[in-house]
Write a protein that holds these residues in place. Structure first.
Motif, PDB file in Angstrom:
ATOM      1  N   UNK A   1       0.829  -1.202   0.000  1.00  0.00           N
ATOM      2  CA  UNK A   1       0.000   0.000   0.000  1.00  0.00           C
ATOM      3  C   UNK A   1       0.869   1.259   0.000  1.00  0.00           C
ATOM      4  N   UNK A   2       1.906   1.270   0.823  1.00  0.00           N
ATOM      5  CA  UNK A   2       2.820   2.413   0.867  1.00  0.00           C
ATOM      6  C   UNK A   2       3.438   2.646  -0.505  1.00  0.00           C
ATOM      7  N   UNK A   3       3.895   1.591  -1.147  1.00  0.00           N
ATOM      8  CA  UNK A   3       4.540   1.699  -2.452  1.00  0.00           C
ATOM      9  C   UNK A   3       3.549   2.057  -3.556  1.00  0.00           C
ATOM     10  N   UNK A   4       2.325   1.584  -3.461  1.00  0.00           N
ATOM     11  CA  UNK A   4       1.291   1.904  -4.453  1.00  0.00           C
ATOM     12  C   UNK A   4       0.856   3.365  -4.323  1.00  0.00           C
ATOM     13  N   UNK A   5       0.680   3.825  -3.079  1.00  0.00           N
ATOM     14  CA  UNK A   5       0.264   5.214  -2.853  1.00  0.00           C
ATOM     15  C   UNK A   5       1.327   6.218  -3.270  1.00  0.00           C
ATOM     16  N   UNK A   6       2.575   5.830  -3.240  1.00  0.00           N
ATOM     17  CA  UNK A   6       3.684   6.707  -3.620  1.00  0.00           C
ATOM     18  C   UNK A   6       4.585   5.929  -4.591  1.00  0.00           C
ATOM     19  N   UNK A   7       4.135   5.784  -5.855  1.00  0.00           N
ATOM     20  CA  UNK A   7       4.816   4.883  -6.794  1.00  0.00           C
ATOM     21  C   UNK A   7       6.256   5.276  -7.131  1.00  0.00           C
TER      22      UNK A   7
ATOM     23  N   UNK B   1       5.560  12.085  -3.600  1.00  0.00           N
ATOM     24  CA  UNK B   1       4.945  12.685  -4.778  1.00  0.00           C
ATOM     25  C   UNK B   1       3.739  11.834  -5.161  1.00  0.00           C
ATOM     26  N   UNK B   2       2.781  11.690  -4.225  1.00  0.00           N
ATOM     27  CA  UNK B   2       1.634  10.815  -4.492  1.00  0.00           C
ATOM     28  C   UNK B   2       0.763  11.380  -5.617  1.00  0.00           C
ATOM     29  N   UNK B   3       0.383  10.548  -6.585  1.00  0.00           N
ATOM     30  CA  UNK B   3      -0.388  11.019  -7.742  1.00  0.00           C
ATOM     31  C   UNK B   3      -1.887  11.165  -7.467  1.00  0.00           C
ATOM     32  N   UNK B   4      -2.363  10.606  -6.355  1.00  0.00           N
ATOM     33  CA  UNK B   4      -3.802  10.635  -6.068  1.00  0.00           C
ATOM     34  C   UNK B   4      -4.003  10.597  -4.548  1.00  0.00           C
ATOM     35  N   UNK B   5      -5.236  10.761  -4.138  1.00  0.00           N
ATOM     36  CA  UNK B   5      -5.563  10.718  -2.704  1.00  0.00           C
ATOM     37  C   UNK B   5      -5.133   9.371  -2.117  1.00  0.00           C
ATOM     38  N   UNK B   6      -4.744   9.402  -0.848  1.00  0.00           N
ATOM     39  CA  UNK B   6      -4.311   8.182  -0.172  1.00  0.00           C
ATOM     40  C   UNK B   6      -4.702   8.249   1.299  1.00  0.00           C
TER      41      UNK B   6
ATOM     42  N   UNK C   1      -5.486  14.405   0.285  1.00  0.00           N
ATOM     43  CA  UNK C   1      -5.552  14.727  -1.136  1.00  0.00           C
ATOM     44  C   UNK C   1      -4.317  15.573  -1.437  1.00  0.00           C
ATOM     45  N   UNK C   2      -3.368  15.052  -2.216  1.00  0.00           N
ATOM     46  CA  UNK C   2      -2.127  15.777  -2.473  1.00  0.00           C
ATOM     47  C   UNK C   2      -2.383  17.100  -3.198  1.00  0.00           C
ATOM     48  N   UNK C   3      -1.467  18.037  -2.983  1.00  0.00           N
ATOM     49  CA  UNK C   3      -1.600  19.339  -3.647  1.00  0.00           C
ATOM     50  C   UNK C   3      -0.856  19.388  -4.974  1.00  0.00           C
ATOM     51  N   UNK C   4      -0.258  18.282  -5.392  1.00  0.00           N
ATOM     52  CA  UNK C   4       0.413  18.232  -6.691  1.00  0.00           C
ATOM     53  C   UNK C   4       1.893  18.570  -6.638  1.00  0.00           C
ATOM     54  N   UNK C   5       2.412  18.905  -5.484  1.00  0.00           N
ATOM     55  CA  UNK C   5       3.839  19.219  -5.350  1.00  0.00           C
ATOM     56  C   UNK C   5       4.540  18.115  -4.573  1.00  0.00           C
TER      57      UNK C   5
ATOM     58  N   UNK D   1      -0.090  16.699   6.128  1.00  0.00           N
ATOM     59  CA  UNK D   1      -1.237  17.632   6.090  1.00  0.00           C
ATOM     60  C   UNK D   1      -0.868  18.935   5.411  1.00  0.00           C
ATOM     61  N   UNK D   2       0.288  19.473   5.739  1.00  0.00           N
ATOM     62  CA  UNK D   2       0.739  20.746   5.167  1.00  0.00           C
ATOM     63  C   UNK D   2       0.888  20.654   3.645  1.00  0.00           C
ATOM     64  N   UNK D   3       1.203  19.476   3.148  1.00  0.00           N
ATOM     65  CA  UNK D   3       1.420  19.282   1.711  1.00  0.00           C
ATOM     66  C   UNK D   3       0.230  18.631   1.014  1.00  0.00           C
ATOM     67  N   UNK D   4      -0.925  18.765   1.615  1.00  0.00           N
ATOM     68  CA  UNK D   4      -2.157  18.211   1.042  1.00  0.00           C
ATOM     69  C   UNK D   4      -3.177  19.325   0.833  1.00  0.00           C
ATOM     70  N   UNK D   5      -3.989  19.178  -0.198  1.00  0.00           N
ATOM     71  CA  UNK D   5      -5.100  20.112  -0.405  1.00  0.00           C
ATOM     72  C   UNK D   5      -6.133  19.958   0.694  1.00  0.00           C
ATOM     73  N   UNK D   6      -6.313  18.715   1.110  1.00  0.00           N
ATOM     74  CA  UNK D   6      -7.252  18.459   2.197  1.00  0.00           C
ATOM     75  C   UNK D   6      -6.854  17.193   2.924  1.00  0.00           C
ATOM     76  N   UNK D   7      -7.308  17.119   4.150  1.00  0.00           N
ATOM     77  CA  UNK D   7      -7.111  15.927   4.978  1.00  0.00           C
ATOM     78  C   UNK D   7      -8.397  15.718   5.752  1.00  0.00           C
ATOM     79  N   UNK D   8      -8.903  14.496   5.724  1.00  0.00           N
ATOM     80  CA  UNK D   8     -10.139  14.211   6.450  1.00  0.00           C
ATOM     81  C   UNK D   8      -9.982  12.904   7.194  1.00  0.00           C
ATOM     82  N   UNK D   9     -10.686  12.794   8.262  1.00  0.00           N
ATOM     83  CA  UNK D   9     -10.668  11.590   9.094  1.00  0.00           C
ATOM     84  C   UNK D   9     -11.539  10.518   8.426  1.00  0.00           C
TER      85      UNK D   9
END
Length: 172
Positions: free
Chosen positions: A83-89, A114-119, A127-131, A161-169
């Motif tokens: 899962x770690x490797x899939x979320x951050x390929x 540099x995650x390409x999608x939410x994880x 939800x990553x901010x793209x950076x 969290x700082x590097x995400x567009x959003x974070x939710x529980x």
């Protein structure tokens, strides 16, 4: 000192991502270095099966982040590593410091995120901010009879969290 520096540089592209004491039957520090190197190479391969092959059957993995459950046994650990490797390929890491004990190693490193999608990590969905960014981490890894018996990974969730567009529980 130069030999240790060369060793640290050799594994600088590696390691990622537990709480149990281990019965000492471990190799002396000099014999631990090649085990740590093999483990680093396995992480660099990004192959969860290859990584877990270096864990004992009763090994544990604990990711210290809110809501993350410990993994016990090779299959549960393989699933978490996958899962770690899939979320951050593009997973890779840079070692900042390494300290060898008689049956353990403590590694301070930065995970290149540099995650390409939410994880989901632990109890939160990000939800990553793209950076791309660096995530500070510390691993404490215990060895016995040439295998990893426990891996404890500590991460700084505020950096995620700082590097995400959003974070939710996602769960409590």
């Amino acid at each position: 000192m130069k030999r240790l520096k060369n060793f640290v540089m050799a594994i600088a592209f590696v390691l990622a991502v537990p709480t149990q004491s281990v019965v000492a039957q471990s190799p002396p520090t000099g014999e631990l270095q090649p085990l740590v190197q093999r483990y680093a190479e396995a992480w660099a391969s990004r192959d969860a099966g290859r990584i877990v092959a270096l864990h004992s059957a009763d090994s544990t993995f604990r990711l210290f982040i809110d809501g993350a459950a410990p993994a016990k046994g090779q299959e549960a650990i393989r699933q978490q590593f996958q899962k770690i490797l899939t979320d951050n390929p593009t997973y890779r890491s840079t070692v900042r410091s390494l300290s060898l004990g008689s049956d353990n190693v403590v590694i301070e490193y930065d995970i290149h995120m540099d995650p390409p999608r939410a994880f989901t990590f632990g109890a939160s969905r990000y939800v990553p901010n793209g950076r791309a960014y660096l995530l500070p981490a510390i691993d404490v890894i215990y060895f016995r009879d040439g295998l990893v018996t426990a891996k404890h990974t500590y991460l700084d969730a505020t950096v995620i969290r700082h590097n995400s567009r959003s974070a939710s529980r996602v769960r409590q």
